[in-house]
Scaffold this active site. Structure first.
Site, mmCIF file in Angstrom:
data_model
loop_
_atom_site.group_PDB
_atom_site.id
_atom_site.type_symbol
_atom_site.label_atom_id
_atom_site.label_comp_id
_atom_site.label_asym_id
_atom_site.label_seq_id
_atom_site.Cartn_x
_atom_site.Cartn_y
_atom_site.Cartn_z
ATOM 1 N N SER A 181 37.685 8.538 -5.189
ATOM 2 C CA SER A 181 37.467 8.603 -3.747
ATOM 3 C C SER A 181 38.131 7.383 -3.118
ATOM 4 C CB SER A 181 35.971 8.674 -3.430
ATOM 5 O OG SER A 181 35.760 8.859 -2.048
ATOM 6 N N THR A 182 37.367 6.547 -2.422
ATOM 7 C CA THR A 182 37.938 5.400 -1.710
ATOM 8 C C THR A 182 38.747 4.503 -2.639
ATOM 9 O OG1 THR A 182 35.939 5.441 -0.351
ATOM 10 C CG2 THR A 182 37.390 3.524 -0.122
ATOM 11 N N HIS B 237 38.879 12.788 -3.243
ATOM 12 C CA HIS B 237 38.236 13.161 -1.983
ATOM 13 C C HIS B 237 39.222 13.025 -0.828
ATOM 14 C CE1 HIS B 237 33.987 12.125 -3.714
ATOM 15 N NE2 HIS B 237 34.461 13.282 -4.160
ATOM 16 N N MET C 246 33.196 5.498 -3.226
ATOM 17 C CA MET C 246 31.794 5.331 -2.864
ATOM 18 C C MET C 246 31.028 6.609 -3.182
ATOM 19 S SD MET C 246 32.075 5.421 1.294
ATOM 20 C CE MET C 246 32.803 6.807 2.179
ATOM 21 N N ASP D 154 29.247 11.055 -6.693
ATOM 22 C CA ASP D 154 29.939 12.232 -7.182
ATOM 23 C C ASP D 154 30.662 11.891 -8.480
ATOM 24 O OD1 ASP D 154 30.948 14.797 -7.290
ATOM 25 O OD2 ASP D 154 32.637 14.382 -5.945
#
Length: 374
Positions: free
Chosen positions: A187-188, A214, A308, A311
Site C-alpha cells: 500500500s503506502t 492499493h 498502512m 490487509d
C-alpha cells in the site's frame, strides 16, 4: 504542532484542503505552484506536503524532484483521476513522493466531504513515513517518455538498483523449482519498492507474480504499463478469466478483488469480482493471498510490503498454513510499517527482510535445494 503545506494552483482547493487539515489540528501553509512550494519548504520546514500534479509554471513533478533532492519531506500527491494524472502520479512516486490521492472529477460535488476524510487519513500516514527507503537514487532508471512497453526479446536483464552487489544477488547457475508463484501485497510507499524488488528477481526464476497494490482504477493499468516497460517479465493489468503463465506479472485491477480460481499444468486462472471491500479496500491483499493459498498447488511465496492497515495479515496466515513461504518487509526499510507489522504479529512470517533483501529471500524459497510446498 504538525504543519502541512498545501500546494495547489486552485484557491478553492487550497481552501478546502486547508480547512480539512486545520480542523484536525494541523497548522496550514499554502503555495500556488511548485516554485513557491520549494521556497516555503526551505523557509518553514513543513512536516507534510500535499502536492497538486498539474500547475502552471513549475508543476508538481518537478517540485517533488527538487524538494526530495534538497530537503526531503513526506509528500502526498493529489492527482486528477485520468490516465495523464495517473502517469504523472507514478512519476512523482518514482521521484520520492510517499503516496497519492485521486481528486474527485467534475465540478464541486458531495465527493469533497469524503475527499476530506481520505486526505486526513493519508496525511496522518504520510507524516510518519520513513523517507530513506524511497529517496531518489543516482541510478534511478525510468522508462523512456511515452514508452508503453517492450518486446520480451528487447527487455533488459533484471538488475539490482542499489548500484552494486547486495545480499539479494543470485548466483548465475542457481537452479529453481518449476512453476513458482509469488503474491505481493503493498500500500503506502509500495510502488517504488515493488519496482525495485521486481527488477532484482532473476529471469531464470521464471515466476508467476500477482501484485496487489492499493490503487484506484485507472492507476493500476498505468502501473502495469510502467513495470512492463523495463522489467524482463511480461506485465499486465489483471483481466477476468486471465491465464497466468510462468514469467508473467499481473497487477490487480483497481476497484476489483483479484481471485485465483485454479492452478493447472503450471498456469493460474484468475477472476475479478466486485465483492464487498475488505479492510475498506478493493482490491484487497487478503482476497488474493487467501485464494492463492487455497488453489495454488505449485510452490508459493507470500510477501507483505510497506503500507498502512492490516490487509495481508490473514492472507499471510493462509499461505503459511498451506505450506507456502512467507516474507515481510522490515521496519527499517518500510516507509509505513503497518501491513508488515500486522503480518509479523500473526506469528506466520518466515522471514523479515529489508526491501533490498526481499528478492534474495524469494529466490531462497524457490531454490531447488531448499524449496518444498504442501
Amino acid at each position: 504542532m504538525t504543519s502541512v503545506l498545501v500546494v495547489d494552483d486552485s484557491q478553492f482547493m487550497r481552501t478546502v484542503i486547508g480547512n480539512v487539515v486545520a480542523d484536525h489540528g494541523y497548522r496550514v501553509l499554502s503555495a500556488s505552484d511548485g516554485q513557491e512550494a520549494i521556497e516555503m519548504v526551505h523557509e518553514h520546514d513543513p512536516d507534510v506536503i500535499t502536492m497538486d500534479v498539474e500547475m502552471p509554471g513549475m508543476d508538481g513533478i518537478e517540485a517533488v524532484s527538487r524538494i526530495m533532492a534538497s530537503k526531503p519531506t513526506p509528500i502526498l500527491m493529489l492527482s486528477a483521476h485520468t490516465q495523464k494524472g495517473a502517469e504523472a502520479t507514478l512519476d512523482a512516486l518514482a521521484r520520492g513522493a510517499v503516496d497519492f490521492l485521486a481528486k474527485p472529477g467534475g465540478e464541486v460535488t458531495r465527493e469533497l466531504e469524503s475527499l476530506g476524510d481520505r486526505i486526513v487519513e493519508k496525511v496522518e500516514a504520510v507524516a510518519g513515513a520513513d523517507l530513506s527507503s524511497i529517496a531518489p537514487t543516482e541510478r534511478r532508471a525510468a522508462a523512456p517518455a511515452g514508452s508503453t512497453g517492450t518486446t520480451p526479446s528487447s527487455r533488459p536483464a533484471a538488475t539490482d538498483r542499489s548500484g552494486g552487489a547486495s545480499e539479494s544477488s543470485v548466483e548465475p547457475d542457481r537452479a529453481f523449482v518449476e512453476h513458482p508463484t509469488v503474491v505481493i501485497g503493498a500500500s503506502t510507499g509500495g510502488p517504488k519498492i515493488l519496482e525495485s524488488i521486481l527488477r532484482s528477481l532473476p529471469v531464470t526464476l521464471d515466476p508467476k507474480v500477482l501484485v496487489v497494490q492499493h490503487m484506484p482504477e485507472s492507476f493500476t493499468d498505468r502501473l502495469a504499463a510502467r513495470l512492463d516497460s523495463f522489467l524482463p517479465f511480461d506485465v499486465s493489468e489483471a483481466s477476468d478469466g486471465q491465464r497466468v503463465r510462468d514469467g508473467e506479472v499481473v497487477v490487480a485491477k483497481g476497484g476489483y478483488h483479484l481471485e485465483v480460481t485454479s492452478n493447472v499444468a503450471g498456469n493460474l486462472r484468475l477472476r475479478l469480482t466486485e465483492g464487498e471491500r475488505v479492510h475498506g479496500v478493493r482490491p484487497a491483499i487478503d482476497v488474493t493471498m487467501q485464494t492463492a493459498a487455497e488453489r495454488v498447488s505449485d510452490p508459493l511465496v507470500g510477501v507483505a510490503l510497506t503500507g498502512m492497515g492490516k490487509d495481508g495479515a490473514a492472507g499471510i496466515e493462509a499461505i503459511k498454513r498451506a505450506g507456502g513461504t512467507t516474507i515481510a518487509q522490515d521496519e527499517a526499510s518500510s516507509p509505513v510499517f503497518g501491513i508488515p507489522e500486522k503480518a509479523i504479529a500473526t506469528g506466520c512470517v518466515d522471514h523479515v527482510r529489508s526491501a533490498t533483501d526481499v528478492p534474495g529471500a524469494i529466490c531462497d524459497a524457490f531454490a531447488q535445494e531448499a524449496s518444498s510446498h504442501g
